[in-house]
Design an enzyme around this catalytic site. Structure first.
Site, PDB file in Angstrom:
ATOM      1  N   HIS B 269       0.833  -1.209   0.000  1.00 26.49           N
ATOM      2  CA  HIS B 269       0.000   0.000   0.000  1.00 26.49           C
ATOM      3  C   HIS B 269       0.868   1.259   0.000  1.00 26.49           C
ATOM      4  O   HIS B 269       0.695   2.145  -0.845  1.00 26.49           O
ATOM      5  CB  HIS B 269      -0.918  -0.024   1.233  1.00 26.49           C
ATOM      6  CG  HIS B 269      -1.845   1.156   1.333  1.00 26.49           C
ATOM      7  ND1 HIS B 269      -3.149   1.111   0.881  1.00 26.49           N
ATOM      8  CD2 HIS B 269      -1.659   2.400   1.817  1.00 26.49           C
ATOM      9  CE1 HIS B 269      -3.726   2.290   1.084  1.00 26.49           C
ATOM     10  NE2 HIS B 269      -2.847   3.093   1.659  1.00 26.49           N
ATOM     11  N   GLU B 270       1.818   1.306   0.913  1.00 31.26           N
ATOM     12  CA  GLU B 270       2.659   2.510   1.012  1.00 31.26           C
ATOM     13  C   GLU B 270       3.578   2.619  -0.215  1.00 31.26           C
ATOM     14  O   GLU B 270       3.887   3.719  -0.660  1.00 31.26           O
ATOM     15  CB  GLU B 270       3.467   2.505   2.314  1.00 31.26           C
ATOM     16  CG  GLU B 270       2.635   2.396   3.613  1.00 31.26           C
ATOM     17  CD  GLU B 270       1.528   3.437   3.765  1.00 31.26           C
ATOM     18  OE1 GLU B 270       1.648   4.538   3.203  1.00 31.26           O
ATOM     19  OE2 GLU B 270       0.512   3.124   4.431  1.00 31.26           O
ATOM     20  N   HIS B 273       1.668   4.557  -2.708  1.00 31.60           N
ATOM     21  CA  HIS B 273       1.799   6.010  -2.462  1.00 31.60           C
ATOM     22  C   HIS B 273       3.183   6.484  -2.903  1.00 31.60           C
ATOM     23  O   HIS B 273       3.324   7.531  -3.529  1.00 31.60           O
ATOM     24  CB  HIS B 273       1.633   6.308  -0.963  1.00 31.60           C
ATOM     25  CG  HIS B 273       0.215   6.284  -0.475  1.00 31.60           C
ATOM     26  ND1 HIS B 273      -0.749   7.121  -0.975  1.00 31.60           N
ATOM     27  CD2 HIS B 273      -0.391   5.543   0.493  1.00 31.60           C
ATOM     28  CE1 HIS B 273      -1.911   6.885  -0.335  1.00 31.60           C
ATOM     29  NE2 HIS B 273      -1.709   5.935   0.561  1.00 31.60           N
ATOM     30  N   GLU B 299      -5.139   7.590  -2.728  1.00 32.18           N
ATOM     31  CA  GLU B 299      -5.627   6.268  -2.320  1.00 32.18           C
ATOM     32  C   GLU B 299      -5.886   5.378  -3.529  1.00 32.18           C
ATOM     33  O   GLU B 299      -5.747   4.163  -3.457  1.00 32.18           O
ATOM     34  CB  GLU B 299      -6.899   6.400  -1.486  1.00 32.18           C
ATOM     35  CG  GLU B 299      -6.656   6.877  -0.064  1.00 32.18           C
ATOM     36  CD  GLU B 299      -5.867   5.878   0.779  1.00 32.18           C
ATOM     37  OE1 GLU B 299      -6.296   4.720   0.894  1.00 32.18           O
ATOM     38  OE2 GLU B 299      -4.809   6.253   1.319  1.00 32.18           O
TER      39      GLU B 299
END
Lengths: 504, 504
Positions: B269-270, B273, B299
């Protein structure tokens, strides 16, 4: 113990300005700390840009008209200022004058010159090509000479530069100091070289894994008493300490598998700086005074922990059992006394940063003498390699085989840092003078051997650390020992230690 | 590919001001990053003081008269501005107005209120005592209502708050969007709950040492393609990403020995980003535009990597051999397909941050509906626990046993972040819409299985990442897919995926 209260200072305009500067500098320091302790390389330029912007914003405040007015307002009532406010005025006035007295175009040109000089120096060092650095160095010296004229000086122009690193220090005082030091160390080193006793240092290059050295670093931090709730240790290319104020002082080290003593003593040295930073009193926390007073006093503390504590037989006896549990069988044939002796062996060498406790000041004397000649225009830059090598031959009995290991070895001059080197020796000398006084109150050997180094720290904290930048070095030393800096303590300390060690 | 050049922007006064803000914010971000990734606790207060000073200096610039003049100067020639300058004007104008339209005393009182609200909320949550938080929350809502009046709004006052996180978003669009989402997920979840097929998740709690999980994180970073020369990973209490501009984007994770999937998916997830941040074009590097455009688009990228890539069977097939080499014999009875299924199992749950891909948006819908009611003054704060619980029962079929696991679970409201939650669902929906378009160009399954995720990133970079904050979400989505946000893609994606998974 004098009680200080910064309430008055905090009500001044000067405080409001320095408080902004403080925040900007904390931001810049954090960017610098991050950059030296593992930031991703691809971001270097971007972060450096932000760092420069924060620093120059703080710098602009330090020489602003606002600052001028704030200083004048307080200087008008100088005699009524409490010690905290007076110290802040002293520091800010010095910063203000040292820049504002210089024509702004010259300051800008100088900043541009020194911004590029480190790369030029580094290339010259790598290629052993002094001539490639000489024109830049010549310009840097010329600027520094002019700056001392603009800024003014008493006696020798070099005094103004010395004062930047060691407030109040003069060539008169240093000449006398170094004369004594030289007169003791040069013959002492000769006697050691010719001594029957030879110290075995062969085992210090036995490999110790980084993992074990990290455990060792943790052990040293614990024994020395560096507070990890208000500090931390990380790794960097070269060891250093950086303070974000009393509540957060950070140190670094570098581990080499086959040179465990390198990290060992760098950790203790930086712990010394760190403990100084962590010992500053409540009243000035997070202000412009929440920092060590000078390079020399700073080094006196780092070297006190490194040499007077860490290089003592008592310290090796203290840590020996836990050390052996970490390093294991590889060293089971080595006694605490052998570690102690190897950690103190003295010999003439070429490189200052690798020098031992005895010969270190000889490296400094050479630089001091040369800087004085340069700033007073008594020699030409192109003569430097010859003069450098002659002095190494005269004081240390060896001649550098090339300029990379000679006159080009230090970064300082490329950054325009003239007047900085003497602080290293002053640190040693302050340390010896402090030690002589301390020994009247405390049984150091016993305290170290029994792991009570905290009592030594308490003694230093009460007399030095707590004052941060309030008291200038000469006042600190006089308050502690009842006299001004006196080289006798230092030369006696070295003589006693090394005569015993080498059974002279 | 449109070519952008920031030369014009960099010649404006607006740039000079935002450049200062940028440096101050980089300093503040570095202090924050440091604080969350291992700074010594004893320095928290001191560093927080410096951080606050740097932030408020940047904030002061953003609402300064200097900023006002710089904006007006450019707004006078609005039609002639290039896209980069226009985007900078858009962002700075919004920041300026959103604060300057509010009376300064009210802004100060609000800042004071929210500064203390988090502690009040945290205590209330810990003690399961909604009444202890209600008065503070009531005040926060009242301020936000008044602020929307000062700032002005079109249609629903809540639109002004939505716009802070997702520029251009409105309740009209969201009402339609969430209606479709709810109409699909609620019955789909019911069918899953009643399905014959049950997914075995028991093995996901088998312990994996932190050391092995770190190796796993390195493997994931490599496969996903997060660039460690312009970024890094550290540990923190809660995973997050922070960008110091395109050249230095950092992520964190947290390792739990018996929940390896927690760190596993937080890393992916990170990384999502992070890859977004690292993909921004040269022309706007280290400017105010060198950042993602919105929470929702941010997101959409993190969840694209986490869910569309990381939760695909292809991804598990890709990493399975190397995964097994790391985790060893403990998991030798588990196939890639079993990992895939366990990582996608869906069930009704109470806590948003622990929710699975299917039910996540139900948690968001509840918050969206409640926020709208609150900001429009249609319910009283004391009714919140009842309404919250009723909605959980209606949409998820479960009722929180207490307010700690109900209405008190999220930090957002204590910080005054109303309008933030919808971004999470918008991210999912944007992602599905982007995926549908991408599938026309790329064979995702094949690219993932063969380790060519870089080609997916290149596709996203060209259409989204490179623009940083230049293009607003609605323009990005329209440019990619040829239409506005359309919930059909999202609900179709969920339906297809979970019907197949549960053999419905």
């Amino acid at each position: 113990m004098a009680e200080y209260d910064s309430k008055t200072f905090k009500s001044t305009t000067l405080y409001a300005i320095t408080d902004k500067m403080w925040s900007l500098n904390i931001g810049a320091s954090m960017l610098s700390w991050d950059m030296h302790t593992g930031a991703p390389e691809g971001g270097n330029e971007s972060r450096a840009k932000a760092l420069a912007a924060l620093s120059s914003e703080a710098f602009a405040l330090s020489i602003s008209d606002e600052m001028k007015r704030a200083l004048e307002e307080l200087e008008d009532v100088q005699d009524n200022l409490d010690e905290i406010t007076a110290a802040a005025v002293r520091i800010c006035r010095k910063n203000y004058d040292s820049t504002r007295k210089i024509p702004i175009e010259e300051m800008r040109a100088y900043q541009e010159l020194t911004a590029n000089a480190e790369t030029i120096w580094r290339n010259a060092k790598q290629k052993n090509d002094f001539a490639a650095f000489a024109p830049t160095l010549t310009q840097i010296i010329a600027y520094n000479k002019r700056f001392t004229t603009y800024r003014g000086f008493t006696g020798n122009p070099y005094n103004t530069l010395l004062d930047d690193y060691e407030p109040g220090m003069t060539t008169d005082e240093l000449d006398a100091f170094f004369a004594k030091v030289k007169a003791t160390i040069v013959p002492l080193l000769k006697r050691i070289t010719e001594a029957k006793k030879k110290i075995d240092t062969s085992f210090v290059n036995r490999p110790i894994s980084v993992k074990k050295q990290k455990k060792l670093a943790a052990l040293l931090i614990e024994k020395i008493g560096f507070d990890l709730t208000h500090g931390q240790i990380r790794e960097s290319a070269h060891p250093f300490t950086t303070s974000f104020g009393r509540n957060d002082v950070r140190i670094t080290t570098h581990y080499y598998e086959t040179e465990f003593l390198s990290s060992f003593y760098s950790v203790i040295h930086e712990c010394g700086h760190g403990i100084y930073g962590q010992g500053i009193m409540d009243g000035i926390v997070d202000t412009i005074l929440d920092n060590g007073i000078s390079m020399g006093i700073g080094e006196s503390q780092s070297r006190f922990y490194e040499n007077m504590i860490g290089r003592s037989l008592s310290f090796w006896e203290l840590i020996y059992p836990e050390l052996m549990a970490i390093v294991g069988d590889e060293f089971k044939d080595i006694t605490a006394k052998q570690f102690y002796e190897a950690a103190n062996s003295a010999r003439a060498s070429l490189i200052r940063v690798e020098a031992d406790e005895l010969t270190y000041s000889l490296h400094v004397i050479i630089r001091y003498e040369i800087e004085k000649l340069l700033i007073n225009g008594e020699i030409d830059v192109m003569e430097l390699p010859r003069i450098w090598n002659e002095k190494y031959q005269e004081y240390l009995g060896i001649t550098p085989p090339d300029d990379s290991r000679g006159v080009l070895q230090d970064v300082h001059w490329s950054a325009g840092m003239f007047g900085y080197f003497p602080s290293y020796s002053l640190g040693n000398a302050y340390g010896a003078q402090i030690l002589a006084t301390m020994e009247k109150d405390l049984d150091l050997k016993e305290l170290i051997r029994s792991g009570n180094i905290g009592k030594i720290t308490a003694w230093l904290r009460e007399r030095i650390h707590r004052y941060g930048s309030i008291k200038i070095p000469s006042d600190l030393i006089r308050a502690i020992s009842g006299e001004a800096l006196n080289a006798d303590y230092y030369v006696r300390y070295l003589t006693d230690k090394f005569e015993a060690l080498y059974e002279l």
